[in-house]
Motif scaffolding. Structure first.
Motif, short mmCIF file in Angstrom:
data_model
loop_
_atom_site.label_atom_id
_atom_site.label_comp_id
_atom_site.label_asym_id
_atom_site.label_seq_id
_atom_site.Cartn_x
_atom_site.Cartn_y
_atom_site.Cartn_z
N CYS A 35 0.97 -1.13 -0.08
CA CYS A 35 -0.10 -0.11 -0.03
C CYS A 35 0.92 1.18 -0.19
O CYS A 35 0.56 2.19 -0.85
N ASP A 36 2.05 1.14 0.68
CA ASP A 36 2.90 2.42 0.96
C ASP A 36 3.40 2.71 -0.52
O ASP A 36 3.67 3.87 -0.82
N ALA A 37 4.24 1.57 -0.96
CA ALA A 37 4.98 1.68 -2.11
C ALA A 37 3.93 2.01 -3.41
O ALA A 37 4.25 3.09 -4.08
N PHE A 38 2.66 1.68 -3.31
CA PHE A 38 1.80 1.94 -4.34
C PHE A 38 1.52 3.44 -4.19
O PHE A 38 1.25 4.27 -5.15
N GLU A 39 1.09 3.69 -2.80
CA GLU A 39 0.62 5.23 -2.87
C GLU A 39 1.90 6.18 -3.19
O GLU A 39 1.52 7.39 -3.75
N ALA A 40 3.06 5.81 -2.71
CA ALA A 40 4.26 6.62 -3.19
C ALA A 40 4.49 6.82 -4.71
O ALA A 40 4.74 7.79 -5.11
N ALA A 41 4.14 5.80 -5.30
CA ALA A 41 4.15 5.67 -6.72
C ALA A 41 3.03 6.69 -7.48
O ALA A 41 3.34 7.39 -8.40
N CYS A 42 2.04 6.70 -6.87
CA CYS A 42 0.87 7.44 -7.12
C CYS A 42 1.20 9.22 -7.20
O CYS A 42 1.03 9.65 -7.92
N VAL A 43 1.77 9.17 -5.74
CA VAL A 43 2.43 10.71 -5.73
C VAL A 43 3.24 11.10 -6.79
O VAL A 43 3.11 12.22 -7.49
N ASP A 44 4.22 10.05 -7.11
CA ASP A 44 5.31 10.49 -7.95
C ASP A 44 4.75 10.99 -9.48
O ASP A 44 4.91 11.66 -10.21
N VAL A 47 2.73 14.11 -9.21
CA VAL A 47 3.98 15.31 -9.38
C VAL A 47 4.45 15.41 -10.85
O VAL A 47 4.51 16.54 -11.24
N ALA A 48 4.54 14.14 -11.64
CA ALA A 48 4.96 14.21 -12.86
C ALA A 48 3.80 14.94 -13.79
O ALA A 48 4.27 15.65 -14.71
N SER A 49 2.64 14.76 -13.56
CA SER A 49 1.48 15.32 -14.28
C SER A 49 1.71 17.00 -14.11
O SER A 49 1.36 17.67 -14.96
N TRP A 50 2.03 17.40 -12.97
CA TRP A 50 2.13 18.94 -12.69
C TRP A 50 3.30 19.29 -13.65
O TRP A 50 3.18 20.52 -14.32
N SER A 51 4.44 18.77 -13.61
CA SER A 51 5.43 18.98 -14.58
C SER A 51 5.17 18.90 -15.85
O SER A 51 5.51 19.93 -16.89
N ALA A 52 4.31 18.13 -16.35
CA ALA A 52 3.87 18.21 -17.88
C ALA A 52 2.85 19.16 -18.06
O ALA A 52 2.80 19.75 -19.13
N ARG A 53 2.22 19.75 -16.96
CA ARG A 53 1.42 20.91 -17.17
C ARG A 53 2.21 22.30 -17.22
O ARG A 53 1.33 23.05 -17.28
N ARG A 115 -8.63 13.08 -7.25
CA ARG A 115 -9.12 13.30 -8.44
C ARG A 115 -8.36 12.53 -9.37
O ARG A 115 -8.78 12.09 -10.51
N PHE A 116 -7.03 12.88 -9.15
CA PHE A 116 -6.02 12.17 -10.12
C PHE A 116 -6.19 10.57 -10.02
O PHE A 116 -6.05 10.08 -11.11
N LEU A 117 -6.13 10.05 -8.67
CA LEU A 117 -6.47 8.73 -8.43
C LEU A 117 -7.78 8.02 -9.23
O LEU A 117 -7.77 7.14 -9.79
N VAL A 118 -8.78 9.03 -9.16
CA VAL A 118 -10.11 8.64 -9.89
C VAL A 118 -9.97 8.35 -11.53
O VAL A 118 -10.35 7.55 -11.89
N VAL A 119 -9.18 9.46 -11.89
CA VAL A 119 -8.87 9.48 -13.33
C VAL A 119 -8.02 8.46 -13.90
O VAL A 119 -8.32 7.83 -14.93
N ARG A 120 -6.84 8.44 -13.25
CA ARG A 120 -5.59 7.50 -13.67
C ARG A 120 -5.68 6.27 -13.09
O ARG A 120 -5.02 5.34 -13.73
N LYS A 121 -6.17 6.10 -11.64
CA LYS A 121 -5.90 4.60 -10.98
C LYS A 121 -6.84 4.00 -10.58
O LYS A 121 -6.67 3.21 -9.98
N ALA A 122 -8.21 4.40 -11.13
CA ALA A 122 -9.15 3.98 -10.35
C ALA A 122 -9.62 2.47 -10.56
O ALA A 122 -9.62 1.42 -9.67
N ALA A 123 -9.25 1.93 -11.87
CA ALA A 123 -9.38 0.56 -12.14
C ALA A 123 -8.31 -0.28 -11.55
O ALA A 123 -8.26 -1.37 -11.11
N GLU A 124 -6.99 0.30 -11.32
CA GLU A 124 -5.91 -0.55 -10.64
C GLU A 124 -6.16 -0.65 -9.34
O GLU A 124 -5.83 -1.74 -8.77
N ILE A 125 -6.68 0.62 -8.84
CA ILE A 125 -6.75 0.45 -7.33
C ILE A 125 -8.01 -0.64 -7.08
O ILE A 125 -7.93 -1.26 -6.11
N GLN A 126 -9.05 -0.74 -7.82
CA GLN A 126 -10.00 -1.52 -7.68
C GLN A 126 -9.74 -3.13 -7.72
O GLN A 126 -9.93 -3.88 -7.07
#
Length: 363
Positions: A35-44, A47-53, A115-126
């Motif tokens: 859980c911790d590793a996955f959450e950290a990867a999600c944060v990364d 943050v990468a999406s911020w850079s892309a924007r 919201r980022f999790l809902v859009v990008r990670k919802a299927a993987e989390i479920q």
């Protein structure tokens, strides 16, 4: 500051993959680390999406720090957070003397991440954790000017869906190679549904917490009810409604003696208390075994929402549901209630039927 680094209040960095002490057998610890590793990867990735924007490095560094500190205070994975968890984090920020504008920034940072999790990670989390994402920032805990454009929450399973699921579990009890775990699963999920318990509350129950002689239905003593951070557990008594007393008597008399001897009510095969992560994973396994479609699936927390909704729809007072679920505020209970599409029409028919019955009695 690297996105995958957290900061304790004293300013000491700690990785999100640090070991934690958990109750029960050693196996759940790996789940916590995942859980911790996955959450950290999600944060990364966030943050990468911020850079892309095109956000500036200074903005990204500051915003990442705010988000990471919020996640530390949250103390549960972001995808498991509910409105109560956000309430408790905000309460901690208030206790620390943070200004309203600062608190708003913390909540907004978490809401954007969710919201980022809902859009990008919802299927993987479920698929990985068996959790359907539900917006934990609502009109009761969102400060003014905090956006609220997240997708609508998923409705809880209907009474008909629950009866279908429990019928499947009863069939497993009759045919499963391991009779005792199948019986435990049936009693466990009936308890979560009819009692409205949180998964960790059910995991903490002991045999001595069942009081069949208390009240007209019998009651469960939830000794480790969820409290605000630092306040300690809030115990409460939960009645065994909808024949839950019969289910638990059957479990205690016929199923529990076939498992290892211990104090735990719902134990693993070694006798240790079942871990809340195991409850979540077990439910996901059973839904897959049942062959449930995506729209038919639910989480342990979804059973708590279903308990609130179904009791409200049949006329149970909202304050009584609040006490049953152990909420601090009735506003939180209101958030749990998601009436069916025909709720207004059904209420109208009941009112009209009662009125006609009174008139006939007077004639």
């Amino acid at each position: 500051m690297p996105p995958s680094i957290l900061w304790r209040e004293e300013g000491v960095p700690v990785g999100r993959g640090d070991l934690r002490v958990v109750q029960g057998a050693a196996a759940p610890a790996a789940s916590v680390l995942d859980c911790d590793a996955f959450e950290a990867a999600c944060v990364d990735a966030f943050v990468a999406s911020w850079s892309a924007r095109g956000f500036s490095p200074v903005f990204i560094e500051n915003a990442t720090g705010v988000l990471e500190r919020f996640l530390v205070l949250l103390a549960v994975p972001a995808w498991e957070a509910g409105p109560e968890d956000v309430d408790e984090v905000v309460a901690q920020l208030v206790a620390r003397g943070m200004a309203a504008s600062t608190r708003r920034g913390y909540v907004q940072a978490f809401k954007d991440f969710h919201r980022f999790l809902v859009v990008r990670k919802a299927a993987e989390i479920q698929a990985t954790f068996g959790v359907v994402l539900d917006d934990p920032v609502d009109e009761f805990n969102a400060s003014r000017h905090v956006g609220n454009d997240s997708p609508a929450s998923k409705a809880p399973p209907t009474p008909e869906r629950m009866e279908e699921f429990f019928s499947f579990l009863r069939g497993r009890v009759a045919t499963a190679r391991k009779f005792a775990p199948a019986g435990r699963d049936y009693a466990l999920f009936r308890t979560l549904y009819h009692g409205g318990l949180r998964a960790d509350e059910a995991a903490s129950l002991e045999l001595a917490d069942l009081h069949f002689e208390r009240g007209p239905f019998g009651k469960i003593h939830v000794r480790f009810g969820k409290g605000t951070r630092g306040s300690g557990p809030r115990p409460r008594w939960v009645p065994m409604l909808d024949h839950l007393d019969l289910v638990l008597r059957w479990f205690v008399d016929d199923i529990r003696p076939k498992m290892a001897d211990s104090k735990a009510l719902f134990c693993d095969e070694g006798g240790g208390p079942i871990h809340r992560g195991t409850i979540r994973n077990r439910l996901r396994f059973l839904l897959e075994l049942e062959g449930a479609q995506d729209e038919q699936r639910f989480s342990p927390h979804g059973l708590r929402h279903a308990c609130a909704t179904h009791n409200y729809e049949r006329g149970v007072d909202l304050v009584a549901i609040q006490q049953m679920l152990g909420h601090w505020h009735v506003g939180t209970t209101m958030r749990y209630v998601t009436p069916s599409a025909t709720f207004i029409e059904d209420a109208y028919r009941r009112a009209l039927s009662d009125t006609l019955g009174e008139l006939e009695g007077q004639s």
